[in-house]
Scaffold this motif. Structure first.
Motif, PDB file in Angstrom:
ATOM      1  N   ALA A 105      69.407  84.480  95.205  1.00 16.40           N
ATOM      2  CA  ALA A 105      69.468  85.720  94.420  1.00 16.40           C
ATOM      3  C   ALA A 105      69.405  85.420  92.925  1.00 16.40           C
ATOM      4  O   ALA A 105      68.720  86.120  92.170  1.00 16.40           O
ATOM      5  CB  ALA A 105      70.750  86.490  94.756  1.00 16.40           C
ATOM      6  N   ILE A 106      70.079  84.369  92.495  1.00 18.18           N
ATOM      7  CA  ILE A 106      70.045  83.976  91.081  1.00 18.18           C
ATOM      8  C   ILE A 106      68.637  83.546  90.691  1.00 18.18           C
ATOM      9  O   ILE A 106      68.103  83.978  89.666  1.00 18.18           O
ATOM     10  CB  ILE A 106      71.065  82.850  90.805  1.00 18.18           C
ATOM     11  N   ALA A 107      68.020  82.700  91.510  1.00 18.27           N
ATOM     12  CA  ALA A 107      66.669  82.209  91.217  1.00 18.27           C
ATOM     13  C   ALA A 107      65.679  83.364  91.130  1.00 18.27           C
ATOM     14  O   ALA A 107      64.835  83.403  90.217  1.00 18.27           O
ATOM     15  CB  ALA A 107      66.236  81.205  92.276  1.00 18.27           C
ATOM     16  N   LYS A 108      65.789  84.305  92.043  1.00 13.96           N
ATOM     17  CA  LYS A 108      64.872  85.449  92.049  1.00 13.96           C
ATOM     18  C   LYS A 108      65.069  86.311  90.803  1.00 13.96           C
ATOM     19  O   LYS A 108      64.109  86.721  90.158  1.00 13.96           O
ATOM     20  CB  LYS A 108      65.099  86.286  93.314  1.00 13.96           C
ATOM     21  N   THR A 109      66.314  86.586  90.460  1.00 18.61           N
ATOM     22  CA  THR A 109      66.618  87.464  89.336  1.00 18.61           C
ATOM     23  C   THR A 109      66.309  86.822  87.987  1.00 18.61           C
ATOM     24  O   THR A 109      65.927  87.507  87.044  1.00 18.61           O
ATOM     25  CB  THR A 109      68.097  87.902  89.385  1.00 18.61           C
ATOM     26  N   LEU A 110      66.475  85.502  87.899  1.00 22.18           N
ATOM     27  CA  LEU A 110      66.280  84.818  86.618  1.00 22.18           C
ATOM     28  C   LEU A 110      64.957  84.054  86.537  1.00 22.18           C
ATOM     29  O   LEU A 110      64.788  83.205  85.657  1.00 22.18           O
ATOM     30  CB  LEU A 110      67.450  83.860  86.349  1.00 22.18           C
ATOM     31  N   THR A 111      64.019  84.373  87.401  1.00 26.74           N
ATOM     32  CA  THR A 111      62.707  83.712  87.377  1.00 26.74           C
ATOM     33  C   THR A 111      62.109  83.779  85.971  1.00 26.74           C
ATOM     34  O   THR A 111      62.089  84.837  85.343  1.00 26.74           O
ATOM     35  CB  THR A 111      61.743  84.378  88.382  1.00 26.74           C
ATOM     36  N   GLY A 112      61.665  82.618  85.482  1.00 24.70           N
ATOM     37  CA  GLY A 112      61.013  82.555  84.178  1.00 24.70           C
ATOM     38  C   GLY A 112      61.972  82.509  82.999  1.00 24.70           C
ATOM     39  O   GLY A 112      61.535  82.441  81.856  1.00 24.70           O
ATOM     40  N   GLN A 113      63.272  82.556  83.266  1.00 23.91           N
ATOM     41  CA  GLN A 113      64.270  82.496  82.197  1.00 23.91           C
ATOM     42  C   GLN A 113      65.031  81.167  82.310  1.00 23.91           C
ATOM     43  O   GLN A 113      65.343  80.719  83.402  1.00 23.91           O
ATOM     44  CB  GLN A 113      65.246  83.670  82.305  1.00 23.91           C
ATOM     45  N   HIS A 114      65.321  80.569  81.175  1.00 25.43           N
ATOM     46  CA  HIS A 114      65.973  79.265  81.153  1.00 25.43           C
ATOM     47  C   HIS A 114      67.413  79.369  81.660  1.00 25.43           C
ATOM     48  O   HIS A 114      68.246  80.042  81.060  1.00 25.43           O
ATOM     49  CB  HIS A 114      65.956  78.702  79.732  1.00 25.43           C
ATOM     50  N   HIS A 115      67.676  78.698  82.782  1.00 26.69           N
ATOM     51  CA  HIS A 115      69.016  78.694  83.370  1.00 26.69           C
ATOM     52  C   HIS A 115      69.154  77.498  84.309  1.00 26.69           C
ATOM     53  O   HIS A 115      68.166  76.843  84.655  1.00 26.69           O
ATOM     54  CB  HIS A 115      69.279  79.993  84.143  1.00 26.69           C
ATOM     55  N   LEU A 116      70.369  77.228  84.723  1.00 25.71           N
ATOM     56  CA  LEU A 116      70.654  76.203  85.710  1.00 25.71           C
ATOM     57  C   LEU A 116      71.711  76.762  86.647  1.00 25.71           C
ATOM     58  O   LEU A 116      72.771  77.226  86.194  1.00 25.71           O
ATOM     59  CB  LEU A 116      71.189  74.934  85.030  1.00 25.71           C
ATOM     60  N   ALA A 117      71.443  76.736  87.929  1.00 24.35           N
ATOM     61  CA  ALA A 117      72.408  77.176  88.941  1.00 24.35           C
ATOM     62  C   ALA A 117      72.523  76.061  89.969  1.00 24.35           C
ATOM     63  O   ALA A 117      71.528  75.666  90.580  1.00 24.35           O
ATOM     64  CB  ALA A 117      71.949  78.469  89.600  1.00 24.35           C
ATOM     65  N   GLU A 121      77.893  81.450 101.997  1.00 27.26           N
ATOM     66  CA  GLU A 121      77.048  82.353 101.219  1.00 27.26           C
ATOM     67  C   GLU A 121      76.425  81.715  99.980  1.00 27.26           C
ATOM     68  O   GLU A 121      75.752  82.384  99.202  1.00 27.26           O
ATOM     69  CB  GLU A 121      77.857  83.589 100.826  1.00 27.26           C
ATOM     70  N   VAL A 122      76.625  80.419  99.788  1.00 23.94           N
ATOM     71  CA  VAL A 122      76.121  79.754  98.582  1.00 23.94           C
ATOM     72  C   VAL A 122      74.595  79.792  98.516  1.00 23.94           C
ATOM     73  O   VAL A 122      74.020  80.125  97.473  1.00 23.94           O
ATOM     74  CB  VAL A 122      76.648  78.310  98.477  1.00 23.94           C
ATOM     75  N   ALA A 123      73.906  79.463  99.593  1.00 28.98           N
ATOM     76  CA  ALA A 123      72.439  79.443  99.576  1.00 28.98           C
ATOM     77  C   ALA A 123      71.885  80.826  99.239  1.00 28.98           C
ATOM     78  O   ALA A 123      70.932  80.949  98.449  1.00 28.98           O
ATOM     79  CB  ALA A 123      71.892  78.951 100.916  1.00 28.98           C
ATOM     80  N   LYS A 124      72.468  81.860  99.797  1.00 26.83           N
ATOM     81  CA  LYS A 124      72.045  83.239  99.511  1.00 26.83           C
ATOM     82  C   LYS A 124      72.261  83.573  98.035  1.00 26.83           C
ATOM     83  O   LYS A 124      71.406  84.186  97.399  1.00 26.83           O
ATOM     84  CB  LYS A 124      72.836  84.197 100.407  1.00 26.83           C
ATOM     85  N   ALA A 125      73.392  83.159  97.481  1.00 27.67           N
ATOM     86  CA  ALA A 125      73.679  83.418  96.069  1.00 27.67           C
ATOM     87  C   ALA A 125      72.698  82.675  95.165  1.00 27.67           C
ATOM     88  O   ALA A 125      72.191  83.240  94.191  1.00 27.67           O
ATOM     89  CB  ALA A 125      75.114  83.014  95.735  1.00 27.67           C
TER      90      ALA A 125
END
Length: 182
Positions: free
Chosen positions: A87-99, A80-84
């Motif tokens: 989901a993180i990339a979609k939810t945090l689009t445009g916000q500074h983060h690293l996953a 389930e890692v790719a799905k997670a």
């Protein structure tokens, strides 16, 4: 794509406590702080809320652990890692983060039994008598960086895959019958 292989192929030891390597386990390191939708990203990825400092939120076979003020460890089934991550990339689009998928860089152990804490007491400078359920500790297992928490009557310990054999040796030696703490 190759099939995932755990660090020690499910090695186990039965002493006065049971020690098992339980990989492969999916893990994502999420670095982010004070983002408007961080709570939604974590919920979308593993179904939990943001954990408080030194806590882990567990939702079945998924979890989110607090690792530092801007770092979370997301735990899930390996598949389930790719799905997670999506989901993180979609939810945090445009916000500074690293996953980042760190699944293959980690080894995961379970220490179980009535005296499981005694195995870890010999290796880690943690007050296991005051360790609360759902409390996550970043510590050392002898000379190795590790994270651990109580869960389901035992402990889960995460370390770097590169030292999995060493950690299994430490845990096995610590759980030898006749070496119980009195």
């Amino acid at each position: 794509m190759s099939d995932p292989i755990s660090a020690l192929k499910g090695a186990s030891f039965q002493g006065f406590a049971t020690v098992r390597e339980i990989g492969p386990v999916g893990m994502v390191t999420l670095r982010a702080k004070d983002l408007k939708t961080l709570d939604k990203a974590i919920k979308a990825a593993v179904g939990t809320k943001i954990p408080a400092q030194r806590r882990i939120e567990i939702n079945g076979d998924k979890a989110c652990g607090w690792m530092s003020p801007d770092e979370y460890l997301l735990v899930m089934p390996y598949a389930e890692v790719a799905k997670a991550l999506a989901a993180i990339a979609k939810t945090l689009t445009g916000q500074h983060h690293l996953a980042v998928d760190v699944s293959d860089a980690r080894a995961v152990f379970r220490i179980e039994g009535e005296k499981a804490a005694d195995v870890l007491r010999k290796l880690s400078p943690v007050d296991f008598d005051s360790l609360q359920p759902a409390e996550l500790r970043r510590t050392r297992a002898a000379q190795v960086a590790a994270a651990l928490w109580q869960q389901d009557g035992g402990f889960t310990l995460v370390c770097f895959r590169s030292v999995a054999g060493y950690v299994m040796g430490l845990l096995t030696h610590s759980a030898q019958p006749g070496s119980e703490l009195v």
